[in-house]
Design a protein around this motif. Structure first.
Motif, PDB file in Angstrom:
ATOM      1  N   LEU A  38       0.820  -1.206   0.000  1.00 54.27           N
ATOM      2  CA  LEU A  38       0.000   0.000   0.000  1.00 54.27           C
ATOM      3  C   LEU A  38       0.860   1.265   0.000  1.00 54.27           C
ATOM      4  CD1 LEU A  38      -2.764   1.376   0.128  1.00 54.27           C
ATOM      5  CD2 LEU A  38      -2.687   1.124   2.624  1.00 54.27           C
ATOM      6  N   VAL A  39       1.953   1.250   0.750  1.00 54.89           N
ATOM      7  CA  VAL A  39       2.812   2.439   0.834  1.00 54.89           C
ATOM      8  C   VAL A  39       3.324   2.869  -0.540  1.00 54.89           C
ATOM      9  CG1 VAL A  39       4.991   3.360   1.731  1.00 54.89           C
ATOM     10  CG2 VAL A  39       3.469   2.067   3.234  1.00 54.89           C
ATOM     11  N   PRO A  40       3.953   1.973  -1.325  1.00 55.13           N
ATOM     12  CA  PRO A  40       4.412   2.423  -2.650  1.00 55.13           C
ATOM     13  C   PRO A  40       3.269   2.825  -3.576  1.00 55.13           C
ATOM     14  CG  PRO A  40       4.640   0.046  -2.448  1.00 55.13           C
ATOM     15  CD  PRO A  40       4.358   0.579  -1.075  1.00 55.13           C
ATOM     16  N   LEU A  41       2.106   2.190  -3.430  1.00 56.44           N
ATOM     17  CA  LEU A  41       0.961   2.568  -4.259  1.00 56.44           C
ATOM     18  C   LEU A  41       0.512   3.994  -3.956  1.00 56.44           C
ATOM     19  CD1 LEU A  41      -1.178  -0.714  -4.247  1.00 56.44           C
ATOM     20  CD2 LEU A  41       0.171   0.228  -6.135  1.00 56.44           C
ATOM     21  N   LEU A  42       0.551   4.378  -2.672  1.00 64.39           N
ATOM     22  CA  LEU A  42       0.163   5.736  -2.279  1.00 64.39           C
ATOM     23  C   LEU A  42       1.206   6.760  -2.712  1.00 64.39           C
ATOM     24  CD1 LEU A  42      -1.187   5.073   1.344  1.00 64.39           C
ATOM     25  CD2 LEU A  42      -2.541   5.553  -0.708  1.00 64.39           C
ATOM     26  N   VAL A  43       2.460   6.359  -2.671  1.00 63.90           N
ATOM     27  CA  VAL A  43       3.554   7.286  -2.989  1.00 63.90           C
ATOM     28  C   VAL A  43       3.765   7.412  -4.494  1.00 63.90           C
ATOM     29  CG1 VAL A  43       6.047   7.655  -2.769  1.00 63.90           C
ATOM     30  CG2 VAL A  43       4.712   6.905  -0.790  1.00 63.90           C
ATOM     31  N   GLY A  44       3.625   6.283  -5.203  1.00 69.18           N
ATOM     32  CA  GLY A  44       3.910   6.266  -6.633  1.00 69.18           C
ATOM     33  C   GLY A  44       5.148   5.466  -6.975  1.00 69.18           C
ATOM     34  N   LEU A  45       5.602   4.636  -6.006  1.00 71.72           N
ATOM     35  CA  LEU A  45       6.744   3.758  -6.235  1.00 71.72           C
ATOM     36  C   LEU A  45       6.268   2.403  -6.743  1.00 71.72           C
ATOM     37  CD1 LEU A  45       8.838   4.567  -3.021  1.00 71.72           C
ATOM     38  CD2 LEU A  45       9.127   5.520  -5.312  1.00 71.72           C
ATOM     39  N   ASN A  46       7.218   1.558  -7.145  1.00 77.96           N
ATOM     40  CA  ASN A  46       6.886   0.244  -7.677  1.00 77.96           C
ATOM     41  C   ASN A  46       6.623  -0.751  -6.543  1.00 77.96           C
ATOM     42  OD1 ASN A  46       7.968  -2.621  -8.698  1.00 77.96           O
ATOM     43  ND2 ASN A  46       7.136  -1.490 -10.435  1.00 77.96           N
ATOM     44  N   PRO A  47       5.430  -1.374  -6.485  1.00 74.89           N
ATOM     45  CA  PRO A  47       5.123  -2.316  -5.405  1.00 74.89           C
ATOM     46  C   PRO A  47       6.063  -3.518  -5.380  1.00 74.89           C
ATOM     47  CG  PRO A  47       3.120  -1.647  -6.552  1.00 74.89           C
ATOM     48  CD  PRO A  47       4.268  -1.145  -7.360  1.00 74.89           C
ATOM     49  N   GLY A  48       6.480  -3.995  -6.566  1.00 76.94           N
ATOM     50  CA  GLY A  48       7.393  -5.132  -6.620  1.00 76.94           C
ATOM     51  C   GLY A  48       8.718  -4.817  -5.953  1.00 76.94           C
ATOM     52  N   PHE A 215       6.785 -14.104 -14.961  1.00 74.01           N
ATOM     53  CA  PHE A 215       8.050 -13.532 -14.522  1.00 74.01           C
ATOM     54  C   PHE A 215       8.022 -12.037 -14.825  1.00 74.01           C
ATOM     55  CE2 PHE A 215      12.353 -11.999 -15.305  1.00 74.01           C
ATOM     56  CZ  PHE A 215      12.994 -12.386 -14.128  1.00 74.01           C
ATOM     57  N   GLN A 216       8.208 -11.225 -13.788  1.00 75.38           N
ATOM     58  CA  GLN A 216       8.100  -9.784 -13.956  1.00 75.38           C
ATOM     59  C   GLN A 216       9.176  -9.104 -13.114  1.00 75.38           C
ATOM     60  OE1 GLN A 216       4.041  -8.347 -14.160  1.00 75.38           O
ATOM     61  NE2 GLN A 216       4.586  -6.532 -12.970  1.00 75.38           N
ATOM     62  N   MET A 217      10.168  -8.556 -13.767  1.00 77.61           N
ATOM     63  CA  MET A 217      11.266  -7.907 -13.049  1.00 77.61           C
ATOM     64  C   MET A 217      10.780  -6.640 -12.355  1.00 77.61           C
ATOM     65  SD  MET A 217      14.571  -7.942 -12.367  1.00 77.61           S
ATOM     66  CE  MET A 217      15.344  -8.967 -13.642  1.00 77.61           C
ATOM     67  N   PRO A 218      11.018  -6.524 -11.037  1.00 81.98           N
ATOM     68  CA  PRO A 218      10.655  -5.277 -10.355  1.00 81.98           C
ATOM     69  C   PRO A 218      11.376  -4.082 -10.998  1.00 81.98           C
ATOM     70  CG  PRO A 218      11.248  -6.986  -8.777  1.00 81.98           C
ATOM     71  CD  PRO A 218      11.623  -7.499 -10.129  1.00 81.98           C
ATOM     72  N   LYS A 219      10.737  -2.935 -10.972  1.00 80.19           N
ATOM     73  CA  LYS A 219      11.315  -1.737 -11.591  1.00 80.19           C
ATOM     74  C   LYS A 219      12.255  -1.058 -10.593  1.00 80.19           C
ATOM     75  CE  LYS A 219      10.104   2.566 -13.956  1.00 80.19           C
ATOM     76  NZ  LYS A 219       9.003   3.514 -14.280  1.00 80.19           N
ATOM     77  N   PHE A 220      13.499  -1.542 -10.564  1.00 78.48           N
ATOM     78  CA  PHE A 220      14.485  -0.985  -9.647  1.00 78.48           C
ATOM     79  C   PHE A 220      14.863   0.442 -10.061  1.00 78.48           C
ATOM     80  CE2 PHE A 220      15.363  -5.623  -9.343  1.00 78.48           C
ATOM     81  CZ  PHE A 220      15.018  -5.786  -8.014  1.00 78.48           C
ATOM     82  N   GLU A 221      15.094   1.285  -9.053  1.00 78.53           N
ATOM     83  CA  GLU A 221      15.473   2.680  -9.287  1.00 78.53           C
ATOM     84  C   GLU A 221      16.865   2.924  -8.712  1.00 78.53           C
ATOM     85  OE1 GLU A 221      13.833   4.878 -10.937  1.00 78.53           O
ATOM     86  OE2 GLU A 221      11.722   4.274 -10.956  1.00 78.53           O
ATOM     87  N   SER A 222      17.440   4.082  -9.031  1.00 74.30           N
ATOM     88  CA  SER A 222      18.775   4.414  -8.559  1.00 74.30           C
ATOM     89  C   SER A 222      18.764   5.764  -7.875  1.00 74.30           C
ATOM     90  CB  SER A 222      19.755   4.442  -9.736  1.00 74.30           C
ATOM     91  OG  SER A 222      21.019   4.939  -9.326  1.00 74.30           O
ATOM     92  N   PHE A 223      19.737   5.980  -6.976  1.00 75.85           N
ATOM     93  CA  PHE A 223      19.871   7.292  -6.338  1.00 75.85           C
ATOM     94  C   PHE A 223      20.640   8.255  -7.247  1.00 75.85           C
ATOM     95  CE2 PHE A 223      23.537   4.794  -5.157  1.00 75.85           C
ATOM     96  CZ  PHE A 223      24.592   5.683  -5.218  1.00 75.85           C
ATOM     97  N   LEU A 224      21.027   7.780  -8.430  1.00 85.48           N
ATOM     98  CA  LEU A 224      21.684   8.628  -9.423  1.00 85.48           C
ATOM     99  C   LEU A 224      20.678   9.029 -10.494  1.00 85.48           C
ATOM    100  CD1 LEU A 224      24.924   6.488  -9.947  1.00 85.48           C
ATOM    101  CD2 LEU A 224      24.642   8.435  -8.400  1.00 85.48           C
ATOM    102  N   ASP A 225      20.842  10.207 -11.072  1.00 87.11           N
ATOM    103  CA  ASP A 225      20.012  10.589 -12.212  1.00 87.11           C
ATOM    104  C   ASP A 225      20.891  10.708 -13.452  1.00 87.11           C
ATOM    105  OD1 ASP A 225      21.341  13.010 -12.020  1.00 87.11           O
ATOM    106  OD2 ASP A 225      19.661  14.048 -11.080  1.00 87.11           O
TER     107      ASP A 225
END
Length: 424
Positions: A38-48, A215-225
């Motif tokens: 629920l937290v990532p869904l509310l924030v806009g992050l990837n639940p996976g 099979f669904q790879m989670p959408k990993f993010e980085s602290f770099l842009d």
């Protein structure tokens, strides 16, 4: 309660047989899944990613605490407002820096504890404070459970009420009347029973399961842009102070776990290790794209009900969370569990935490005919349950639980041992 009735089925270091182990771990996974996603869904992050980071964070916590504390690390609700704002205005690299800064605050506090020790804990957290605070940790979630158990799309729905009530009664029945292997899984069975009823009355939408990949790879993010590393001080300033909120929750959950398991976790593995474990788990979450994490009351409630305190079981739940984060259809199926079911189970899980606080009061024979004890307990309960919170800005909001804990500590330190009217 007799010693025999309070004896653990599986204690901290005991590993259940494989099938039992799998079922118990699955029960913990189901119990925490809704809140963690629920937290990532509310924030806009990837639940996976949130599911993955909760599992990895828990395994890191177990490793750092040397496998001596059964704590599951899930997505924290305390940081929803600043994370949402940062994600919309700057992007995930800013969120990541905020999440990592939260972990660093934990590491700094752990370093302080290393040099100061933990003797001060007994001074500021006597049973007269601990009991009410533990009760607040459970009862403060009652409103959220009641909302989930009565509302659909913001409106009262009788079907939701019926499913929640049946789920609660089924969980109670499974807990009271089942024996053996099934008797260890009352929460999991209650969720399954409630889910089937919700499915029958049309509260479950399976379309997301059909659309999900196996099979669904989670959408990993980085602290770099795209520019590499760019420091966002606003992210740190908006999130790091809120670590004080989750730090108070950490102490409260540690007290609850110590109470229900009969092990003093402040001594072994020690507060410095539990804080380090929490901090490292949040840092890991920030590095992969997840929200900050914290120990979960839902899983503490499961342990209280089942009397299974095995770290192996918690580790198994963490491993399943990591695996499920890559299995799209399984993650999607669990995500279809409606609020009616989680709310119904929540009535039990949050209630048993509150009951553990009540047991602290009873076991220590706290006398509420004495004004001092009453003046400590009364505001803790009302402020915590009523969520009398301190909002310093749109992004900094100290919960009622945090305020109640701090107020309880202060009152215990400043109030005289005996009220003037009680002195003869």
């Amino acid at each position: 309660m007799s010693e025999e009735s309070n004896k653990p089925v599986y204690d901290l270091y005991e590993r259940p047989p494989f099938l039992t182990w799998f079922g118990l771990s699955l029960q913990h996974l189901f119990s925490m899944f809704g809140a963690t996603v629920l937290v990532p869904l509310l924030v806009g992050l990837n639940p996976g990613v949130a599911l993955f980071s909760s599992g990895i964070g828990t395994l890191i916590h177990i490793l750092i605490t040397r496998g001596r504390i059964p704590a599951y690390m899930g997505s924290s609700f305390a940081f929803i407002i600043p994370m949402t704002s940062l994600l919309k205005t700057v992007g995930y690299p800013a969120v990541a820096q905020g999440v990592i800064s939260v972990g660093i605050v934990y590491l700094v506090v752990a370093l302080v504890v290393t040099f100061t020790g933990t003797a001060w804990i007994n001074a500021i957290f006597p049973p007269a404070v601990v009991g009410p605070v533990i009760m607040v940790i459970g009862l403060s979630l009652a409103g959220a459970a009641a909302t989930s158990a009565t509302q659909l799309n913001g409106h009262y729905d009788l079907k939701v009420f019926a499913v929640a009530l049946v789920t609660l009664l089924a969980t109670i029945a499974f807990n009271m009347f089942l024996r053996g292997f099934l008797g260890l899984l009352p929460v999991l069975l209650g969720i399954i029973f409630g889910y089937l009823m919700a499915l029958a009355v049309g509260l479950v939408d399976l379309s997301v399961v059909n659309q999900a990949q196996w099979f669904q790879m989670p959408k990993f993010e980085s602290f770099l842009d795209e520019r590499g590393f760019v420091f966002y001080p606003a992210a740190v300033l908006s999130m790091a102070p809120l670590a004080l909120v989750t730090l108070s929750e950490h102490l409260g959950h540690l007290m609850v776990l110590s109470k229900i398991t009969g092990h003093d976790f402040f001594e072994n593995p020690g507060l410095k290790r539990t804080l380090t474990g929490d901090g490292a788990a949040s840092i890991a979450a920030g590095l992969v794209g997840g929200p900050a994490v914290t120990s979960y009351g839902e899983n503490i409630g499961v342990m209280q009900l089942s009397r299974v305190y095995s770290v192996w079981v918690i580790g198994g739940a963490a491993f399943l969370a990591v695996i499920f984060s890559f299995v799209g259809k399984l993650s999607a199926l669990i995500s279809t569990i409606p609020g009616a079911v989680t709310g119904g189970v929540g009535f039990m899980l949050y209630g048993v935490i509150a009951a553990a606080g009540l047991q602290v009061i009873v076991d220590n024979k706290i006398d509420y005919s004495k004004k001092r004890n009453l003046m400590i307990a009364a505001p803790i309960l009302v402020i915590g349950i009523g969520n009398f919170h301190l909002q310093l800005s749109n992004q900094v909001d100290f919960s009622g639980v945090a305020l109640a804990t701090v107020l309880g500590i202060i009152l215990n330190l400043v109030l005289p041992k005996v009220a003037a009217s009680e002195i003869e």
